[in-house]
Structure formats: C-alpha cells, structure tokens
Design an enzyme around this catalytic site. Structure first.
Site, PDB file in Angstrom:
ATOM      1  N   TYR A  53      -0.021  -9.805  -5.096  1.00 14.15           N
ATOM      2  CA  TYR A  53      -0.470  -8.734  -5.800  1.00 14.15           C
ATOM      3  C   TYR A  53      -1.686  -9.666  -6.527  1.00 14.15           C
ATOM      4  O   TYR A  53      -1.610 -10.908  -6.647  1.00 14.15           O
ATOM      5  CB  TYR A  53       0.177  -8.518  -6.557  1.00 14.15           C
ATOM      6  CG  TYR A  53       1.831  -7.805  -6.041  1.00 14.15           C
ATOM      7  CD1 TYR A  53       1.270  -6.220  -5.914  1.00 14.15           C
ATOM      8  CD2 TYR A  53       3.160  -7.923  -5.608  1.00 14.15           C
ATOM      9  CE1 TYR A  53       2.220  -4.818  -5.111  1.00 14.15           C
ATOM     10  CE2 TYR A  53       3.420  -6.805  -5.175  1.00 14.15           C
ATOM     11  CZ  TYR A  53       3.443  -5.483  -5.364  1.00 14.15           C
ATOM     12  OH  TYR A  53       4.631  -4.709  -4.297  1.00 14.15           O
ATOM     13  N   ARG A  59      -2.912  -8.336  -9.537  1.00 14.62           N
ATOM     14  CA  ARG A  59      -2.877  -7.528 -10.270  1.00 14.62           C
ATOM     15  C   ARG A  59      -2.826  -7.240 -12.208  1.00 14.62           C
ATOM     16  O   ARG A  59      -3.417  -7.214 -13.037  1.00 14.62           O
ATOM     17  CB  ARG A  59      -1.995  -5.898 -10.163  1.00 14.62           C
ATOM     18  CG  ARG A  59      -0.398  -6.744 -10.291  1.00 14.62           C
ATOM     19  CD  ARG A  59       0.565  -6.407 -10.421  1.00 14.62           C
ATOM     20  NE  ARG A  59       0.776  -5.025  -9.514  1.00 14.62           N
ATOM     21  CZ  ARG A  59       1.606  -3.992  -9.153  1.00 14.62           C
ATOM     22  NH1 ARG A  59       2.559  -5.126  -8.960  1.00 14.62           N
ATOM     23  NH2 ARG A  59       1.657  -3.004  -9.229  1.00 14.62           N
ATOM     24  N   ASN A  71      11.839   2.301  -8.086  1.00 12.41           N
ATOM     25  CA  ASN A  71      10.440   1.737  -7.665  1.00 12.41           C
ATOM     26  C   ASN A  71      10.454   0.676  -8.032  1.00 12.41           C
ATOM     27  O   ASN A  71      10.074   0.640  -8.733  1.00 12.41           O
ATOM     28  CB  ASN A  71       9.280   2.883  -7.687  1.00 12.41           C
ATOM     29  CG  ASN A  71       8.507   2.623  -6.223  1.00 12.41           C
ATOM     30  OD1 ASN A  71       8.858   1.767  -5.962  1.00 12.41           O
ATOM     31  ND2 ASN A  71       7.903   4.245  -6.294  1.00 12.41           N
ATOM     32  N   SER A  97      17.203   4.194  -4.791  1.00 13.27           N
ATOM     33  CA  SER A  97      18.009   3.562  -3.231  1.00 13.27           C
ATOM     34  C   SER A  97      19.055   3.683  -4.522  1.00 13.27           C
ATOM     35  O   SER A  97      19.149   3.270  -5.525  1.00 13.27           O
ATOM     36  CB  SER A  97      17.228   2.869  -3.242  1.00 13.27           C
ATOM     37  OG  SER A  97      17.211   1.539  -4.175  1.00 13.27           O
ATOM     38  N   LYS A 145      20.046   5.035   7.125  1.00 12.84           N
ATOM     39  CA  LYS A 145      21.149   5.428   6.065  1.00 12.84           C
ATOM     40  C   LYS A 145      20.821   7.265   6.159  1.00 12.84           C
ATOM     41  O   LYS A 145      21.972   8.233   6.234  1.00 12.84           O
ATOM     42  CB  LYS A 145      22.128   5.437   5.397  1.00 12.84           C
ATOM     43  CG  LYS A 145      22.626   4.132   6.281  1.00 12.84           C
ATOM     44  CD  LYS A 145      24.009   3.619   4.916  1.00 12.84           C
ATOM     45  CE  LYS A 145      23.938   2.319   4.821  1.00 12.84           C
ATOM     46  NZ  LYS A 145      24.479   1.570   4.189  1.00 12.84           N
ATOM     47  N   GLY A 167       5.936   2.524   1.959  1.00 16.14           N
ATOM     48  CA  GLY A 167       4.762   3.287   1.650  1.00 16.14           C
ATOM     49  C   GLY A 167       6.439   4.870   1.784  1.00 16.14           C
ATOM     50  O   GLY A 167       5.930   5.812   1.635  1.00 16.14           O
ATOM     51  N   ASP A 212       7.846   6.709  -0.552  1.00 18.62           N
ATOM     52  CA  ASP A 212       6.085   8.009  -0.931  1.00 18.62           C
ATOM     53  C   ASP A 212       6.019   8.855  -1.018  1.00 18.62           C
ATOM     54  O   ASP A 212       6.291   9.633  -1.295  1.00 18.62           O
ATOM     55  CB  ASP A 212       5.216   7.029  -1.581  1.00 18.62           C
ATOM     56  CG  ASP A 212       5.217   5.743  -2.147  1.00 18.62           C
ATOM     57  OD1 ASP A 212       6.473   5.795  -3.666  1.00 18.62           O
ATOM     58  OD2 ASP A 212       4.448   4.984  -2.003  1.00 18.62           O
ATOM     59  N   ASP A 240      -0.518   3.138   4.182  1.00 17.88           N
ATOM     60  CA  ASP A 240       0.706   3.307   2.873  1.00 17.88           C
ATOM     61  C   ASP A 240       1.298   5.190   2.807  1.00 17.88           C
ATOM     62  O   ASP A 240       2.157   5.424   2.547  1.00 17.88           O
ATOM     63  CB  ASP A 240      -0.017   3.035   1.187  1.00 17.88           C
ATOM     64  CG  ASP A 240       0.823   1.073   1.189  1.00 17.88           C
ATOM     65  OD1 ASP A 240       0.237   0.867   1.405  1.00 17.88           O
ATOM     66  OD2 ASP A 240       1.393   1.585  -0.353  1.00 17.88           O
TER      67      ASP A 240
END
Length: 309
Positions: free
Chosen positions: A102, A104, A163, A191, A223, A248, A251, A287
């Site tokens: 990254y 950013r 996320n 998750s 799974k 991705g 998403d 993505d």
C-alpha cells in the site's frame, strides 16, 4: 432515490503476474472494497453511487472515469487539491499467492468528513448504505465520517462488511469502533475470525442477533457461507471453480448478496447469488473486472470448458 450509497477509499492499482521486483509489464486499474461492491451492484442492474475523495490528479481521474464507465454514480467524488490519490500494488511471488503493498498514508481517501457524508446521504436518499471496516481505519476524520453517516441513516438499511486490515489498526481499535456502528446496522458480513471484533460473547452470532441486527452472514472461503437470522441458519457451499486470483472475492460476494437483498429475495437466493458472484471473481485476475452482469449469472452453471456458440 438511489438503491445504494457506499463510502470509502478507492486507489489506483498496479498488478504484475510475477514478483514486482523483477520489473516487466504491469496492469493499471483501480481497487477499493467499497467501489468493488458498487461496480458489482451496478453490473447487476442497480442504481448505486460511491462517495470518496481522490487527488485532483491523473490517478484520481482514472478512478472517476472507470467508475463512471461501470455505471456507478460519481456525483459525490471530491477532488482534493492538496492530497494525492493512493496506490496499491499487487504481485504474485508464487501461484495463487498475492502480495499487497500500500501507498496510501495521508492520501485524499483518508480525508472524508462527516459533513460531506451527511450531505451525500440526504441527497442520494438510498435504500441501503454500505460500509466497511476499512474506511474508519484510515484516519480520525474518516472514522468520524463513518460513525456520523451510520448514525444519520436511521431510515436506511445499513450493511457492514468487517473487512479487518491489520496494517491499518489493531484488533482492539477496530473492535472499539465497529461496536459503535452496530446499533445502526441491519446486515453484518464477517469471516469466522472477525466475529470477535464485534462482540466478546461465547456465541457471537446469537449475541449479534440479540442486539437487533437482522442478518449475520459469515464467510469461510472454500467452505462456503452461512446466513444467520431469527428465521434460522442456512449454509451455501462454495461453487467448484478453479481459483485464479482470490483478491476481491469478498466484495463480489457482498455485491451479490446485497443485490438479492434489494430484490427482496429469500435468504437461500441471497446466498446463491452471493456465492455465484464470488465464483466469477476468483476465476480471473483483478479486483472487479470479472464481476458478473445479470445475464452472466447463469454461465457458472455450464460444465467447465463449455464453448457457447
């Protein structure tokens, strides 16, 4: 009145098929969890807008142009004169292992304000507001903006994709912030290893449903996924596809699920569309580039290697 408004950070992405240190060709595109979801929803026929800040630079214009070309509303993009557009780099040091770098920190995407979010929410009047745990991790301003728009969305269905990104904040900081969002949230996506960020309860799903959240959707990669609500629990296995690139996929899953939610489809159909969208995503690089349109959704049911003539 639009179907969906989502807020967050979108970056310009550079992707190579081997270790980036070796040089060679790179693919230029855009990437960002919230804009990935927006593109997925637009391809499935929904009216969706993305709110975010980018630099008043060529990378920022690439983001605007790409989203506009994909049918995502760009009226709420702010071009910053003082901040740059963030970059994200993907390379593959080994098959199906993607390394992410990254660039950013201090980017325009981290400068979202509560005021611009409130204005966009009022103007767009969406049926659904989609948030992720990435945006509030970017900066104090972005955190305040996320909390403010969630609180203001009293008459809007709110979805939250946890996320969690360990490079952005600690689990303790994430838990403190995300739990403040929960009173506004209708649907949670997480998750298995993210549920403890939302509650300390021994049975996190039951605890979240007890707080008034309508659906807790738990994803587990190969799974499959589970949908939990007051009506019970449903499981959808992952579709048997060859994984080319898993970036991705989450998403894509969310975009499919929210699409079916907007159409008031039952839980089983929501999971089916979500896992189908995820299967499209992992079958190709990028993505969002391989996200399905409405017409594409049935293609995944064909036998592997089928030629459509």
């Amino acid at each position: 009145m639009s179907d969906v408004l989502t807020i967050g950070e979108t970056m310009v992405s550079l992707r190579t098929r081997a270790a980036m240190r070796l040089g060679g060709e790179a693919h230029l595109s855009i990437a960002g969890s919230e804009s990935n979801v927006a593109i997925g929803l637009a391809r499935l026929g929904h009216d969706v807008a993305w709110l975010g800040a980018v630099g008043n630079d060529e990378p920022g214009r690439l983001i605007q142009r790409t989203l506009r070309a994909e049918g995502v509303g760009t009226a709420y993009i702010r071009f910053s004169e003082s901040d740059f557009t963030g970059f994200i780099a993907f390379d593959q040091p080994a098959h199906d292992i993607t390394r992410v770098s990254y660039h950013r920190r201090g980017s325009a995407g981290s400068t979202l304000t509560p005021e611009e979010c409130a204005t966009a929410l009022e103007t767009a009047a969406p049926r659904l507001l989609h948030l992720t745990g990435i945006t509030p991790a970017l900066s104090a301003s972005a955190r305040a903006a996320t909390l403010a728009i969630a609180e203001a969305a009293s008459d809007v269905q709110v979805s939250l994709d946890v996320n969690y990104r360990s490079r952005l904040w600690s689990r303790a900081s994430a838990a403190e912030c995300l739990r403040q969002l929960l009173p506004s949230v209708h649907t949670v996506f997480a998750s298995e290893d993210e549920l403890d960020l939302l509650t300390d309860a021994t049975d996190p799903v039951a605890a979240l449903l007890d707080t008034g959240i309508q659906e807790v959707v738990v994803t587990a990669g190969g799974k499959g996924a589970w949908s939990h609500s007051s009506a019970g629990t449903l499981h959808q296995p992952a579709l048997p596809v060859t994984v080319v690139d898993s970036i991705g996929a989450g998403d894509a899953f969310v975009s499919g699920y929210l699409s079916a939610t907007l159409e008031n489809l039952p839980a089983e159909a929501r999971l089916t569309r979500a896992t189908t969208s995820g299967a499209f995503c992992v079958g190709a690089y990028g993505d969002w580039e391989s996200l399905p349109t409405r017409e594409d959704l049935t293609l995944i049911t064909h036998t592997h290697g089928t030629a459509l003539r």
